[in-house]
Design a protein around this motif. Structure first.
Motif, PDB file in Angstrom:
ATOM      1  N   ALA A 138       0.831  -1.204   0.000  1.00 61.00           N
ATOM      2  CA  ALA A 138       0.000   0.000   0.000  1.00 61.00           C
ATOM      3  C   ALA A 138       0.869   1.260   0.000  1.00 61.00           C
ATOM      4  O   ALA A 138       0.604   2.219  -0.742  1.00 61.00           O
ATOM      5  CB  ALA A 138      -0.939  -0.010   1.203  1.00 61.00           C
ATOM      6  N   LEU A 139       1.906   1.255   0.842  1.00 58.00           N
ATOM      7  CA  LEU A 139       2.819   2.400   0.883  1.00 58.00           C
ATOM      8  C   LEU A 139       3.562   2.545  -0.442  1.00 58.00           C
ATOM      9  O   LEU A 139       3.779   3.665  -0.935  1.00 58.00           O
ATOM     10  CB  LEU A 139       3.823   2.231   2.034  1.00 58.00           C
ATOM     11  CG  LEU A 139       3.285   2.414   3.445  1.00 58.00           C
ATOM     12  CD1 LEU A 139       4.347   2.033   4.477  1.00 58.00           C
ATOM     13  CD2 LEU A 139       2.843   3.862   3.656  1.00 58.00           C
ATOM     14  N   PHE A 140       3.933   1.403  -1.012  1.00 59.40           N
ATOM     15  CA  PHE A 140       4.684   1.406  -2.267  1.00 59.40           C
ATOM     16  C   PHE A 140       3.877   2.039  -3.391  1.00 59.40           C
ATOM     17  O   PHE A 140       4.365   2.938  -4.083  1.00 59.40           O
ATOM     18  CB  PHE A 140       5.066  -0.029  -2.629  1.00 59.40           C
ATOM     19  CG  PHE A 140       5.849  -0.148  -3.914  1.00 59.40           C
ATOM     20  CD1 PHE A 140       7.212   0.066  -3.933  1.00 59.40           C
ATOM     21  CD2 PHE A 140       5.211  -0.475  -5.102  1.00 59.40           C
ATOM     22  CE1 PHE A 140       7.938  -0.038  -5.113  1.00 59.40           C
ATOM     23  CE2 PHE A 140       5.929  -0.582  -6.290  1.00 59.40           C
ATOM     24  CZ  PHE A 140       7.291  -0.368  -6.297  1.00 59.40           C
ATOM     25  N   ILE A 141       2.642   1.592  -3.588  1.00 54.55           N
ATOM     26  CA  ILE A 141       1.847   2.121  -4.699  1.00 54.55           C
ATOM     27  C   ILE A 141       1.492   3.589  -4.471  1.00 54.55           C
ATOM     28  O   ILE A 141       1.358   4.359  -5.435  1.00 54.55           O
ATOM     29  CB  ILE A 141       0.569   1.284  -4.935  1.00 54.55           C
ATOM     30  CG1 ILE A 141      -0.348   1.323  -3.714  1.00 54.55           C
ATOM     31  CG2 ILE A 141       0.913  -0.146  -5.298  1.00 54.55           C
ATOM     32  CD1 ILE A 141      -1.686   0.632  -3.940  1.00 54.55           C
ATOM     33  N   PHE A 142       1.363   3.983  -3.204  1.00 53.42           N
ATOM     34  CA  PHE A 142       1.052   5.392  -2.932  1.00 53.42           C
ATOM     35  C   PHE A 142       2.252   6.283  -3.215  1.00 53.42           C
ATOM     36  O   PHE A 142       2.128   7.312  -3.903  1.00 53.42           O
ATOM     37  CB  PHE A 142       0.612   5.565  -1.479  1.00 53.42           C
ATOM     38  CG  PHE A 142       0.398   7.007  -1.095  1.00 53.42           C
ATOM     39  CD1 PHE A 142      -0.714   7.706  -1.551  1.00 53.42           C
ATOM     40  CD2 PHE A 142       1.319   7.664  -0.289  1.00 53.42           C
ATOM     41  CE1 PHE A 142      -0.909   9.039  -1.209  1.00 53.42           C
ATOM     42  CE2 PHE A 142       1.137   8.996   0.058  1.00 53.42           C
ATOM     43  CZ  PHE A 142       0.017   9.690  -0.407  1.00 53.42           C
ATOM     44  N   LEU A 143       3.416   5.893  -2.713  1.00 50.33           N
ATOM     45  CA  LEU A 143       4.597   6.748  -2.834  1.00 50.33           C
ATOM     46  C   LEU A 143       5.246   6.683  -4.215  1.00 50.33           C
ATOM     47  O   LEU A 143       5.794   7.683  -4.694  1.00 50.33           O
ATOM     48  CB  LEU A 143       5.626   6.364  -1.761  1.00 50.33           C
ATOM     49  CG  LEU A 143       5.199   6.617  -0.309  1.00 50.33           C
ATOM     50  CD1 LEU A 143       6.251   6.080   0.648  1.00 50.33           C
ATOM     51  CD2 LEU A 143       4.963   8.105  -0.061  1.00 50.33           C
ATOM     52  N   PHE A 148       0.940  10.604  -7.801  1.00 55.75           N
ATOM     53  CA  PHE A 148       0.838  11.340  -9.053  1.00 55.75           C
ATOM     54  C   PHE A 148      -0.577  11.248  -9.627  1.00 55.75           C
ATOM     55  O   PHE A 148      -1.135  12.228 -10.108  1.00 55.75           O
ATOM     56  CB  PHE A 148       1.846  10.821 -10.078  1.00 55.75           C
ATOM     57  CG  PHE A 148       3.275  11.065  -9.692  1.00 55.75           C
ATOM     58  CD1 PHE A 148       3.704  12.329  -9.341  1.00 55.75           C
ATOM     59  CD2 PHE A 148       4.198  10.031  -9.677  1.00 55.75           C
ATOM     60  CE1 PHE A 148       5.017  12.575  -8.982  1.00 55.75           C
ATOM     61  CE2 PHE A 148       5.514  10.261  -9.325  1.00 55.75           C
ATOM     62  CZ  PHE A 148       5.934  11.536  -8.966  1.00 55.75           C
ATOM     63  N   PHE A 149      -1.150  10.054  -9.584  1.00 55.47           N
ATOM     64  CA  PHE A 149      -2.509   9.875 -10.088  1.00 55.47           C
ATOM     65  C   PHE A 149      -3.506  10.678  -9.252  1.00 55.47           C
ATOM     66  O   PHE A 149      -4.440  11.273  -9.787  1.00 55.47           O
ATOM     67  CB  PHE A 149      -2.891   8.390 -10.067  1.00 55.47           C
ATOM     68  CG  PHE A 149      -2.313   7.597 -11.203  1.00 55.47           C
ATOM     69  CD1 PHE A 149      -2.927   7.612 -12.448  1.00 55.47           C
ATOM     70  CD2 PHE A 149      -1.161   6.849 -11.029  1.00 55.47           C
ATOM     71  CE1 PHE A 149      -2.411   6.879 -13.502  1.00 55.47           C
ATOM     72  CE2 PHE A 149      -0.636   6.111 -12.073  1.00 55.47           C
ATOM     73  CZ  PHE A 149      -1.257   6.127 -13.316  1.00 55.47           C
ATOM     74  N   ILE A 150      -3.316  10.677  -7.936  1.00 51.65           N
ATOM     75  CA  ILE A 150      -4.216  11.413  -7.054  1.00 51.65           C
ATOM     76  C   ILE A 150      -4.144  12.909  -7.327  1.00 51.65           C
ATOM     77  O   ILE A 150      -5.163  13.605  -7.407  1.00 51.65           O
ATOM     78  CB  ILE A 150      -3.878  11.120  -5.574  1.00 51.65           C
ATOM     79  CG1 ILE A 150      -4.186   9.656  -5.251  1.00 51.65           C
ATOM     80  CG2 ILE A 150      -4.650  12.044  -4.647  1.00 51.65           C
ATOM     81  CD1 ILE A 150      -3.706   9.216  -3.876  1.00 51.65           C
ATOM     82  N   ARG A 210      -2.836  22.296  -8.094  1.00 45.99           N
ATOM     83  CA  ARG A 210      -2.432  20.919  -8.351  1.00 45.99           C
ATOM     84  C   ARG A 210      -1.070  20.865  -9.055  1.00 45.99           C
ATOM     85  O   ARG A 210      -0.264  19.971  -8.786  1.00 45.99           O
ATOM     86  CB  ARG A 210      -3.489  20.199  -9.190  1.00 45.99           C
ATOM     87  CG  ARG A 210      -4.756  19.841  -8.420  1.00 45.99           C
ATOM     88  CD  ARG A 210      -5.757  19.116  -9.313  1.00 45.99           C
ATOM     89  NE  ARG A 210      -6.950  18.760  -8.580  1.00 45.99           N
ATOM     90  CZ  ARG A 210      -7.149  17.587  -7.957  1.00 45.99           C
ATOM     91  NH1 ARG A 210      -6.213  16.655  -8.006  1.00 45.99           N
ATOM     92  NH2 ARG A 210      -8.276  17.344  -7.306  1.00 45.99           N
ATOM     93  N   LYS A 211      -0.835  21.809  -9.938  1.00 40.99           N
ATOM     94  CA  LYS A 211       0.448  21.831 -10.646  1.00 40.99           C
ATOM     95  C   LYS A 211       1.597  22.104  -9.683  1.00 40.99           C
ATOM     96  O   LYS A 211       2.675  21.505  -9.797  1.00 40.99           O
ATOM     97  CB  LYS A 211       0.409  22.881 -11.754  1.00 40.99           C
ATOM     98  CG  LYS A 211      -0.483  22.502 -12.921  1.00 40.99           C
ATOM     99  CD  LYS A 211      -0.691  23.643 -13.898  1.00 40.99           C
ATOM    100  CE  LYS A 211       0.552  23.973 -14.673  1.00 40.99           C
ATOM    101  NZ  LYS A 211       0.290  24.957 -15.746  1.00 40.99           N
TER     102      LYS A 211
END
Length: 290
Positions: A138-143, A148-150, A210-211
């Motif tokens: 979970a931490l891996f896919i978030f970081l 970036f997707f969020i 966001r940018k």
């Protein structure tokens, strides 16, 4: 002579293995370690993104096989997804080159890669075994990419390949095929396309907040490639300039013919990956190379 001055490890560490289970390599890291696999794959992805028809899409994508037996795993879903972009029809992809070229690549390079000592996939495992593994996942896919997707939000969902890239990056860390190269190199196409998403968002989005957040995230993420550069500079220049009694590069000569007899674990690993022992009896040598 006195030992060369030490460069603090914190400035040269390989932090991309922070999760302990899986790694997504930055573009700079790929250039340092597997430029032969990454540059060719990037070129194929760039050309694929420029196509406006299906006439050559599958033929082009299959060329990835010539550069990396791992990156092709990530390229296949992207290539298939390209068939339906912009309202294209599946029938339009049924051209001679889209059938013949992938078959030729699969036969020739498939037989070649299967001859390698590292082609055994019997050690394939599902990596998420314990609760701790799921926490790291979970931490891996978030970081590594989720943030970036969020930040880009719904805007990025309009970009070509958005969903296939997201699904690939979510699934690749779950399993290991033969070794960690499956995750690290299989993700090359998807991560490169994610890079184009980020560039496109920064150039085209009107959401200034966001940018800015995305730019900050990129700056923080740039620590990883900077460490790669630091390690190269530290090991070749800093130690040499400050400790003038030491050579820039120290290598021992080694005959490839003696690789079978080595006991060093790391050299054995590379031997398994890149050499073909007893090649005279391989199908590739007997029926193609010879």
């Amino acid at each position: 002579p006195p030992p060369p001055p030490k460069v603090p490890e914190i400035f040269m560490g390989a932090i991309e293995w922070w999760s302990g289970l899986f790694q997504y390599s930055s573009n700079t890291t790929l250039l340092f370690w597997v430029f032969n696999q990454s540059i060719g794959t990037w070129l194929v992805v760039i050309l694929l993104l420029q196509l406006h028809t299906n006439k050559n899409s599958q033929a082009l994508s299959s060329l990835t096989f010539a550069y990396s037996s791992w990156a092709i795993f990530g390229m296949v879903p992207i290539s298939l997804a390209s068939i339906f972009h912009d309202g294209r029809k599946f029938k339009s992809a049924l051209t001679f080159q889209n059938i013949a070229v992938p078959v030729i690549m699969l036969v020739i390079y498939g037989i070649f890669y299967l001859s390698s000592n590292g082609s055994d996939s019997s050690r394939s495992v599902f990596l998420l075994q314990k609760l701790e593994d799921y926490v790291y996942y979970a931490l891996f896919i978030f970081l590594e990419f989720g943030l970036f997707f969020i930040i880009m939000g719904k805007t990025a969902a309009k970009y070509n390949f958005y969903y296939v890239v997201l699904i690939e990056l979510l699934l690749l860390p779950c399993s290991q095929l033969a070794d960690t190269s499956f995750i690290m190199r299989g993700s090359i196409p998807a991560l490169f396309i994610l890079m184009t998403f980020v560039i496109k968002f920064l150039l085209e989005s009107t959401n200034r907040t966001r940018k800015i957040i995305l730019a900050v995230a990129l700056i923080i993420g740039a620590v990883t490639p900077q460490l790669e550069i630091n390690r190269s500079a530290g090991l070749t220049l800093v130690k040499t300039l400050k400790g003038k009694h030491y050579e820039i590069i120290r290598e021992s000569e080694l005959s490839i013919g003696k690789m079978n007899n080595l006991t060093d674990g790391m050299i054995k690993f590379f031997a398994r990956q890149y050499l073909i022992f007893d090649y005279e009896h391989s199908t590739f040598y007997k029926y193609l190379a010879k």
